[in-house]
Design a protein around this motif. Structure first.
Motif, mmCIF file in Angstrom:
data_model
loop_
_atom_site.group_PDB
_atom_site.id
_atom_site.type_symbol
_atom_site.label_atom_id
_atom_site.label_comp_id
_atom_site.label_asym_id
_atom_site.label_seq_id
_atom_site.Cartn_x
_atom_site.Cartn_y
_atom_site.Cartn_z
ATOM 1 N N VAL A 41 0.833 -1.203 0.000
ATOM 2 C CA VAL A 41 0.000 0.000 0.000
ATOM 3 C C VAL A 41 0.870 1.256 0.000
ATOM 4 O O VAL A 41 0.589 2.232 -0.701
ATOM 5 C CB VAL A 41 -0.934 -0.004 1.233
ATOM 6 N N SER A 62 4.256 1.465 -0.869
ATOM 7 C CA SER A 62 5.244 1.567 -1.956
ATOM 8 C C SER A 62 4.667 1.310 -3.344
ATOM 9 O O SER A 62 5.273 1.687 -4.345
ATOM 10 C CB SER A 62 6.382 0.567 -1.702
ATOM 11 N N GLY A 63 3.510 0.644 -3.430
ATOM 12 C CA GLY A 63 2.920 0.349 -4.737
ATOM 13 C C GLY A 63 3.568 -0.822 -5.458
ATOM 14 O O GLY A 63 3.493 -0.911 -6.695
ATOM 15 N N CYS A 119 -4.887 2.932 1.742
ATOM 16 C CA CYS A 119 -4.578 3.278 0.355
ATOM 17 C C CYS A 119 -5.327 4.539 -0.080
ATOM 18 O O CYS A 119 -4.783 5.395 -0.777
ATOM 19 C CB CYS A 119 -4.932 2.102 -0.550
ATOM 20 N N LEU A 164 -3.621 7.576 1.374
ATOM 21 C CA LEU A 164 -2.328 7.854 0.738
ATOM 22 C C LEU A 164 -2.472 8.283 -0.718
ATOM 23 O O LEU A 164 -1.488 8.672 -1.350
ATOM 24 C CB LEU A 164 -1.428 6.615 0.816
ATOM 25 N N GLY A 178 -3.295 6.294 -3.260
ATOM 26 C CA GLY A 178 -2.835 5.257 -4.180
ATOM 27 C C GLY A 178 -3.959 4.682 -5.009
ATOM 28 O O GLY A 178 -5.127 5.081 -4.881
ATOM 29 N N ASN A 179 -3.611 3.726 -5.862
ATOM 30 C CA ASN A 179 -4.600 3.048 -6.702
ATOM 31 C C ASN A 179 -5.199 1.895 -5.904
ATOM 32 O O ASN A 179 -4.547 0.882 -5.673
ATOM 33 C CB ASN A 179 -3.930 2.522 -7.976
ATOM 34 N N ASP A 203 -3.351 -1.592 -5.540
ATOM 35 C CA ASP A 203 -2.486 -1.575 -4.357
ATOM 36 C C ASP A 203 -3.157 -2.134 -3.106
ATOM 37 O O ASP A 203 -2.493 -2.738 -2.265
ATOM 38 C CB ASP A 203 -2.002 -0.146 -4.069
#
Length: 332
Positions: free
Chosen positions: A206, A208-209, A262, A265, A267-268, A272
């Protein structure tokens, strides 16, 4: 799991116990392939995650209403799941007349307990428990030290095993089939460590991807290689443990935890956050097989020690053998 153990117990060959486990693992292959095939034909464009709306309950009465309104939905779900099993039991009893009245009463009471327990459990985890996971994930990820997600996730993963009902059933059956050689306590510890590592890896993904393929492919390769060196019964137990570890507690708490983190943050979420359940299903495979490898090495060591103790001393120089009867006759 119980069905697999029961079917294997009918066999009289020496490998029957080795095949007692593995049915849960085999059953999970179909859904995985089906969803991957769905991904080939169904390619949505502009898919977005709809953010979870948290409950606005203020008082205890408001919370009680939330649960009461959700009960009919889960009553229907549990009935759809449990009635076919009850129907199969009725058909089996009518054909075989295997069980007596007292046994039938006990089984029916068991069905009632199972129905009530599943309804309450599913209502609780879906209405309240999953929302807690989302809130915790968002708050941790929004803090200044987002790397706390990794150790915190590992801590949750270690203790969530204790609350997963399917894991406790597996541990008991493993203990029964192996006559206590592999105890429930050993299985619990092994599963806790495995799930703890998997949740830590999920939180790292989550943050760092890292693509999930980079973890799953090497992980399953290690699991397959280990299966060539451990006793067969541990292979079945290991793959079953992966299936039961990714049960309702995992999917209703760890997945929302990952999604909440996620989302905070930025993110996708689709690439993720999802995959935490797959990682939870992976690490117990390695952990349990490592336990099996350790058991095999200890068994070999014990066998060698037993042979060394029982093996008679070999006298290489036969000229030194003395006939004590002749010595006695000569009086020397």
């Amino acid at each position: 799991m119980a069905m697999g153990v029961g079917m294997a117990s009918v066999r009289s060959d020496k490998n029957a116990s080795d095949d007692s486990f593995g049915l849960v693992a085999i059953s999970s292959i179909g859904p995985i392939i089906a969803v991957l095939i769905l991904g080939i034909f169904y390619k949505p464009t502009g898919a977005e995650y709809a953010s979870t709306e948290l409950s606005t309950a203020v008082t205890t009465q408001d919370a009680a209403k939330e649960f009461l309104f959700a009960l009919p939905e889960y009553i229907e779900e549990v009935l759809i799941s449990i009635l076919p099993i009850l129907g199969m039991f009725v058909i089996f009893q009518l054909i075989s007349h295997r069980y007596r009245k007292r046994q039938i009463k006990r089984i029916l009471v068991g069905f009632v307990y199972t129905f009530i327990g599943l309804v309450l459990f599913l209502t609780g985890v879906n209405v309240g428990f999953s929302q807690v996971g989302t809130v915790i994930g968002r708050d941790l990820a929004s803090s200044n030290i987002k790397w706390l997600l990794v150790p915190f996730g590992m801590l949750i993963g270690y203790y969530i095993v204790k609350a997963e009902p399917a894991i406790q059933i597996l541990n008991k059956q493993v203990s029964d089939v192996t006559n206590g050689v592999v105890s429930a306590k050993q299985m619990n510890t092994c599963m806790s460590i495995g799930v703890s590592v998997s949740v830590g890896l999920s939180m790292l993904r989550v943050i760092s991807g890292i693509p999930i393929q980079y973890v799953l492919i090497p992980g399953y390769l290690i699991a397959i290689i280990l299966s060539r060196f451990v006793p067969d019964i541990f292979v079945g137990i290991a793959f079953d443990s992966g299936g039961v570890a990714s049960g309702p507690m995992t999917s209703t708490f760890l997945l929302p935890l990952s999604i909440g983190a996620c989302e905070a943050l930025g993110g996708n979420i689709m690439t993720d956050a999802f995959g935490v359940v797959a990682l939870v299903a992976l690490t117990p495979l390695i952990a349990v097989q490592l336990m099996g490898l350790s058991y095999k090495l200890k068994q070999k060591k014990a066998e060698k020690a037993a042979v060394a103790i029982t093996e008679p001393d070999v006298i290489e120089d036969f000229d030194e053998i003395i006939d004590f009867e002749e010595v006695g006759k000569d009086g020397e």
